[in-house]
Design a protein around this motif. Structure first.
Motif, mmCIF file in Angstrom:
data_model
loop_
_atom_site.group_PDB
_atom_site.id
_atom_site.type_symbol
_atom_site.label_atom_id
_atom_site.label_comp_id
_atom_site.label_asym_id
_atom_site.label_seq_id
_atom_site.Cartn_x
_atom_site.Cartn_y
_atom_site.Cartn_z
ATOM 1 N N LEU A 35 3.198 -23.013 -10.456
ATOM 2 C CA LEU A 35 3.680 -21.851 -9.728
ATOM 3 C C LEU A 35 4.253 -22.351 -8.406
ATOM 4 C CD1 LEU A 35 3.606 -18.723 -9.930
ATOM 5 C CD2 LEU A 35 1.522 -18.825 -8.589
ATOM 6 N N THR A 36 5.471 -21.932 -8.058
ATOM 7 C CA THR A 36 6.105 -22.438 -6.842
ATOM 8 C C THR A 36 6.200 -21.393 -5.739
ATOM 9 O OG1 THR A 36 8.266 -21.949 -7.770
ATOM 10 C CG2 THR A 36 7.420 -24.194 -8.079
ATOM 11 N N SER A 37 5.814 -20.161 -6.010
ATOM 12 C CA SER A 37 5.772 -19.131 -4.982
ATOM 13 C C SER A 37 4.513 -18.298 -5.195
ATOM 14 C CB SER A 37 7.025 -18.249 -5.037
ATOM 15 O OG SER A 37 7.091 -17.576 -6.264
ATOM 16 N N PHE A 38 4.126 -17.563 -4.175
ATOM 17 C CA PHE A 38 2.922 -16.759 -4.291
ATOM 18 C C PHE A 38 3.134 -15.687 -5.359
ATOM 19 C CE2 PHE A 38 -0.447 -13.847 -3.070
ATOM 20 C CZ PHE A 38 -1.480 -14.747 -2.825
ATOM 21 N N PRO A 39 2.157 -15.496 -6.254
ATOM 22 C CA PRO A 39 2.335 -14.536 -7.348
ATOM 23 C C PRO A 39 2.357 -13.086 -6.864
ATOM 24 C CG PRO A 39 0.083 -15.341 -7.325
ATOM 25 C CD PRO A 39 0.837 -16.138 -6.294
ATOM 26 N N ASN A 40 2.973 -12.239 -7.637
ATOM 27 C CA ASN A 40 2.996 -10.804 -7.362
ATOM 28 C C ASN A 40 1.630 -10.239 -7.753
ATOM 29 O OD1 ASN A 40 3.315 -8.050 -7.306
ATOM 30 N ND2 ASN A 40 5.189 -8.032 -8.528
ATOM 31 N N GLY A 148 -12.125 1.084 4.480
ATOM 32 C CA GLY A 148 -10.782 1.469 4.070
ATOM 33 C C GLY A 148 -9.707 0.416 4.280
ATOM 34 N N VAL A 149 -10.087 -0.791 4.679
ATOM 35 C CA VAL A 149 -9.126 -1.864 4.918
ATOM 36 C C VAL A 149 -9.373 -2.990 3.913
ATOM 37 C CG1 VAL A 149 -8.325 -3.594 6.586
ATOM 38 C CG2 VAL A 149 -9.004 -1.311 7.377
ATOM 39 N N THR A 150 -8.303 -3.494 3.300
ATOM 40 C CA THR A 150 -8.420 -4.668 2.436
ATOM 41 C C THR A 150 -8.192 -5.898 3.306
ATOM 42 O OG1 THR A 150 -7.663 -3.476 0.491
ATOM 43 C CG2 THR A 150 -7.481 -5.876 0.427
ATOM 44 N N TYR A 151 -9.241 -6.709 3.469
ATOM 45 C CA TYR A 151 -9.159 -7.899 4.299
ATOM 46 C C TYR A 151 -8.712 -9.127 3.524
ATOM 47 C CZ TYR A 151 -11.370 -5.311 8.040
ATOM 48 O OH TYR A 151 -11.631 -4.388 9.018
ATOM 49 N N PHE A 152 -9.129 -9.240 2.256
ATOM 50 C CA PHE A 152 -8.803 -10.407 1.443
ATOM 51 C C PHE A 152 -8.553 -9.979 0.001
ATOM 52 C CE2 PHE A 152 -11.912 -11.746 4.665
ATOM 53 C CZ PHE A 152 -11.194 -12.712 5.339
ATOM 54 N N THR A 153 -7.652 -10.679 -0.673
ATOM 55 C CA THR A 153 -7.422 -10.487 -2.106
ATOM 56 C C THR A 153 -7.274 -11.855 -2.745
ATOM 57 O OG1 THR A 153 -6.278 -8.384 -1.755
ATOM 58 C CG2 THR A 153 -5.899 -9.484 -3.861
ATOM 59 N N CYS A 154 -7.968 -12.066 -3.866
ATOM 60 C CA CYS A 154 -7.827 -13.286 -4.652
ATOM 61 C C CYS A 154 -7.531 -12.893 -6.094
ATOM 62 C CB CYS A 154 -9.105 -14.121 -4.625
ATOM 63 S SG CYS A 154 -9.436 -14.917 -3.036
ATOM 64 N N ALA A 155 -6.622 -13.626 -6.711
ATOM 65 C CA ALA A 155 -6.268 -13.403 -8.113
ATOM 66 C C ALA A 155 -6.531 -14.678 -8.899
ATOM 67 C CB ALA A 155 -4.795 -13.011 -8.227
ATOM 68 N N ALA A 156 -6.920 -14.509 -10.151
ATOM 69 C CA ALA A 156 -7.199 -15.655 -11.016
ATOM 70 C C ALA A 156 -6.340 -15.579 -12.270
ATOM 71 C CB ALA A 156 -8.675 -15.666 -11.416
ATOM 72 N N ASP A 157 -5.949 -16.737 -12.731
ATOM 73 C CA ASP A 157 -5.213 -16.857 -13.977
ATOM 74 C C ASP A 157 -5.518 -18.231 -14.550
ATOM 75 O OD1 ASP A 157 -3.540 -15.732 -15.898
ATOM 76 O OD2 ASP A 157 -2.133 -15.052 -14.376
ATOM 77 N N SER A 158 -4.941 -18.555 -15.659
ATOM 78 C CA SER A 158 -5.179 -19.852 -16.280
ATOM 79 C C SER A 158 -4.765 -20.964 -15.317
ATOM 80 C CB SER A 158 -4.380 -19.930 -17.586
ATOM 81 O OG SER A 158 -4.567 -21.188 -18.182
ATOM 82 N N ASN A 159 -5.715 -21.821 -14.925
ATOM 83 C CA ASN A 159 -5.469 -22.925 -13.996
ATOM 84 C C ASN A 159 -4.893 -22.477 -12.660
ATOM 85 O OD1 ASN A 159 -6.333 -25.237 -15.505
ATOM 86 N ND2 ASN A 159 -4.574 -24.896 -16.824
ATOM 87 N N LEU A 160 -5.317 -21.312 -12.163
ATOM 88 C CA LEU A 160 -4.742 -20.793 -10.921
ATOM 89 C C LEU A 160 -5.707 -19.863 -10.205
ATOM 90 C CD1 LEU A 160 -2.133 -20.080 -9.104
ATOM 91 C CD2 LEU A 160 -1.963 -18.103 -10.610
ATOM 92 N N VAL A 161 -5.806 -20.016 -8.883
ATOM 93 C CA VAL A 161 -6.383 -19.008 -7.995
ATOM 94 C C VAL A 161 -5.420 -18.881 -6.825
ATOM 95 C CG1 VAL A 161 -8.225 -18.500 -6.336
ATOM 96 C CG2 VAL A 161 -8.810 -19.265 -8.618
ATOM 97 N N ALA A 162 -5.068 -17.655 -6.482
ATOM 98 C CA ALA A 162 -4.198 -17.380 -5.341
ATOM 99 C C ALA A 162 -4.912 -16.365 -4.456
ATOM 100 C CB ALA A 162 -2.857 -16.838 -5.812
ATOM 101 N N CYS A 163 -5.062 -16.683 -3.169
ATOM 102 C CA CYS A 163 -5.766 -15.809 -2.234
ATOM 103 C C CYS A 163 -4.907 -15.555 -1.006
ATOM 104 C CB CYS A 163 -7.080 -16.449 -1.785
ATOM 105 S SG CYS A 163 -8.300 -16.667 -3.105
ATOM 106 N N ILE A 164 -5.004 -14.341 -0.483
ATOM 107 C CA ILE A 164 -4.265 -13.964 0.715
ATOM 108 C C ILE A 164 -5.139 -13.051 1.572
ATOM 109 C CG2 ILE A 164 -3.157 -11.965 -0.372
ATOM 110 C CD1 ILE A 164 -0.567 -12.807 1.198
ATOM 111 N N ASP A 165 -4.995 -13.181 2.903
ATOM 112 C CA ASP A 165 -5.763 -12.314 3.806
ATOM 113 C C ASP A 165 -4.852 -11.239 4.399
ATOM 114 O OD1 ASP A 165 -4.395 -13.462 6.026
ATOM 115 O OD2 ASP A 165 -5.998 -14.891 6.391
#
Length: 181
Positions: A35-40, A148-165
């Motif tokens: 993956l070369t850019s942050f996932p949607n 009511g505020v989302t401070y962090f989000t992490c997503a998982a997929d095959s061979n991938l974790v992407a996290c954003i604050d």
């Protein structure tokens, strides 16, 4: 329309309606290519964060692991971090029984003016002991929300974790190409 055709058509419509009324199950959204850019993150299925809650001395954290052996913790309002079984940029190896390869913040709490608050590290202490955390299924994401505020989000997929604050900083972890931003 003949009665037999009408029955088949009606039966198919009922079957299709029944299938679409169930919640969709998580499905991988990335290929095995780097993956070369942050996932949607809108393409990932949101899980219930409280199902991943663990009590720590500083409060509640949401801990998860992936099928690929990545282990992550989102600790309250302060930070997110993950350890990996594979090397990260600037490290010698993945996590073992005698070392830990991980990404985490430079400081807790995060400094607002730091353009790259997350760093790759390796220590001589193990982070692989103990049972794995609850697994976050491929194609899923978890939010850390408070008041009511989302401070962090992490997503998982095959061979991938992407996290954003909530400050739009984070990291992408994959064996072929990992980075922080």
């Amino acid at each position: 329309m003949a009665p037999s055709t009408l029955k088949v058509t009606a039966g198919f419509a009922l079957f299709a309606a029944a299938c679409t009324s169930h919640p969709s199950s998580p499905a991988p959204t990335t290929s095995h290519a780097a993956l070369t850019s942050f996932p949607n993150l809108d393409r990932y299925v949101l899980v219930t964060g409280h199902d991943y809650d663990v009590q720590e001395r500083t409060g509640t954290a949401e801990d998860f692991s992936t099928a690929d052996g990545i282990r992550c913790s989102i600790n309250g309002y302060t930070a997110m971090s993950c350890s990996t079984p594979f090397p990260l940029p600037g490290t010698n190896s993945g996590s073992t029984d005698t070392s830990c390869t991980w990404v985490g913040p430079d400081s807790v709490p995060l400094q607002d003016r730091d353009p790259h608050p997350y760093r790759f590290r390796q220590s001589s202490t193990s982070c692989t002991s103990g049972p794995l955390e609850k697994q976050l299924p491929d194609g899923s994401k978890i939010n850390y929300d408070a008041q009511g505020v989302t401070y962090f989000t992490c997503a998982a997929d095959s061979n991938l974790v992407a996290c954003i604050d909530d400050k739009k900083h984070g990291f992408v972890l994959q064996p072929s190409h990992s980075w922080t931003f």
